[in-house]
Design a protein around this motif. Structure first.
Motif, PDB file in Angstrom:
ATOM      1  N   LEU A 125      56.006 -19.917  -7.187  1.00 30.44           N
ATOM      2  CA  LEU A 125      55.102 -19.503  -8.254  1.00 30.44           C
ATOM      3  C   LEU A 125      54.896 -17.998  -8.219  1.00 30.44           C
ATOM      4  N   CYS A 126      54.590 -17.445  -9.399  1.00 30.18           N
ATOM      5  CA  CYS A 126      54.312 -16.019  -9.520  1.00 30.18           C
ATOM      6  C   CYS A 126      52.813 -15.767  -9.468  1.00 30.18           C
ATOM      7  N   LYS A 127      52.429 -14.719  -8.743  1.00 31.23           N
ATOM      8  CA  LYS A 127      51.029 -14.301  -8.703  1.00 31.23           C
ATOM      9  C   LYS A 127      50.694 -13.620 -10.025  1.00 31.23           C
ATOM     10  N   VAL A 129      60.268 -25.621 -12.965  1.00 33.93           N
ATOM     11  CA  VAL A 129      60.960 -24.344 -13.056  1.00 33.93           C
ATOM     12  C   VAL A 129      59.905 -23.247 -13.040  1.00 33.93           C
ATOM     13  N   PRO A 130      60.099 -22.187 -12.256  1.00 33.40           N
ATOM     14  CA  PRO A 130      59.088 -21.139 -12.195  1.00 33.40           C
ATOM     15  C   PRO A 130      58.894 -20.463 -13.548  1.00 33.40           C
ATOM     16  N   GLU A 131      57.650 -20.077 -13.796  1.00 31.12           N
ATOM     17  CA  GLU A 131      57.357 -19.356 -15.032  1.00 31.12           C
ATOM     18  C   GLU A 131      57.801 -17.914 -14.864  1.00 31.12           C
ATOM     19  N   LEU A 132      58.587 -17.437 -15.795  1.00 33.27           N
ATOM     20  CA  LEU A 132      59.045 -16.061 -15.747  1.00 33.27           C
ATOM     21  C   LEU A 132      58.385 -15.281 -16.866  1.00 33.27           C
ATOM     22  N   MET A 147      47.702 -26.193  -6.374  1.00 32.40           N
ATOM     23  CA  MET A 147      47.682 -27.633  -6.108  1.00 32.40           C
ATOM     24  C   MET A 147      48.702 -28.370  -6.971  1.00 32.40           C
ATOM     25  N   SER A 148      48.793 -28.011  -8.236  1.00 39.08           N
ATOM     26  CA  SER A 148      49.786 -28.661  -9.096  1.00 39.08           C
ATOM     27  C   SER A 148      51.196 -28.195  -8.748  1.00 39.08           C
ATOM     28  N   GLY A 149      51.321 -27.004  -8.163  1.00 39.44           N
ATOM     29  CA  GLY A 149      52.631 -26.522  -7.713  1.00 39.44           C
ATOM     30  C   GLY A 149      53.219 -27.393  -6.625  1.00 39.44           C
ATOM     31  N   PHE A 150      52.361 -27.957  -5.805  1.00 40.06           N
ATOM     32  CA  PHE A 150      52.838 -28.889  -4.776  1.00 40.06           C
ATOM     33  C   PHE A 150      53.161 -30.250  -5.382  1.00 40.06           C
ATOM     34  N   VAL A 158      56.264 -21.005  -2.192  1.00 41.71           N
ATOM     35  CA  VAL A 158      56.440 -19.560  -2.089  1.00 41.71           C
ATOM     36  C   VAL A 158      55.740 -18.882  -3.262  1.00 41.71           C
ATOM     37  N   LEU A 159      54.991 -17.831  -2.945  1.00 42.54           N
ATOM     38  CA  LEU A 159      54.329 -17.004  -3.955  1.00 42.54           C
ATOM     39  C   LEU A 159      54.967 -15.633  -3.982  1.00 42.54           C
ATOM     40  N   THR A 160      55.016 -15.040  -5.171  1.00 42.78           N
ATOM     41  CA  THR A 160      55.526 -13.676  -5.280  1.00 42.78           C
ATOM     42  C   THR A 160      54.817 -12.948  -6.400  1.00 42.78           C
TER      43      THR A 160
END
Length: 177
Positions: free
Chosen positions: A103-105, A122-125, A113-116, A81-83
């Protein structure tokens, strides 16, 4: 037919989709770009995909609502999921509904690719606190998810007129871009 690297891209931003599809192609990844849930389901009838990049906000449609429907159609599909606006609440909800990562846009192809690959990452905030508008949008999104996308039920839960909520949802979809 499933190819080694077949990805489904779902985002309402046509320019972003075009750039992402071209960049993935340079990496040897076949990607099918779709702009909404109906296009995505049509593509899934013709092909089995290995991975999916799903935008959280699809011009008024919720990517979180779409996520379990995609998995019901192709259970082996890995969905990232992207946001445009990251929050812990939506990250947790995305993973709870079956996403492998969040992941955040903006993101690069390498990050996707590394996100998969980093399924437990943990998502970067952002370091700065969210604005009042962003907090409002996140709260509305959370309550909307709790009511399975039902705008009337969400408006009642927020003690807000339904038309006011609809205006805010339209405004929020414009903030994303």
């Amino acid at each position: 037919m499933i190819t080694q690297d077949s990805w489904l891209l779902i985002d309402d931003d046509a320019a972003f989709l075009q750039v992402l599809q071209r960049a993935l192609s340079r990496q040897g990844i076949e990607a099918t770009a779709t702009h909404c849930h109906s296009e995505a389901f049509h593509a899934m009838e013709a092909q089995v995909f290995r991975k999916c990049v799903l935008d959280l906000n699809l011009a008024g449609e919720s990517g979180l609502q779409l996520l379990p429907e995609l998995l019901a159609k192709q259970p082996a599909l890995e969905i990232l999921v992207l946001t445009g606006y990251g929050s812990i609440a939506t990250a947790v909800e995305a993973v709870r509904r079956g996403a492998v990562n969040y992941l955040c846009k903006p993101v690069t192809v390498r990050q996707l690719m590394s996100g998969f690959e980093a399924l437990t990452k943990v998502p970067e905030l952002r370091e700065e606190p969210p604005s009042v508008e962003e907090m409002e949008r996140e709260h509305i999104q959370r309550v909307l998810n709790e009511h399975d996308g039902n705008v009337s039920a969400t408006a009642r839960a927020l003690h807000m007129h339904r038309r006011t909520l609809q205006r805010k949802l339209q405004k929020h979809s414009r903030w994303r871009n």
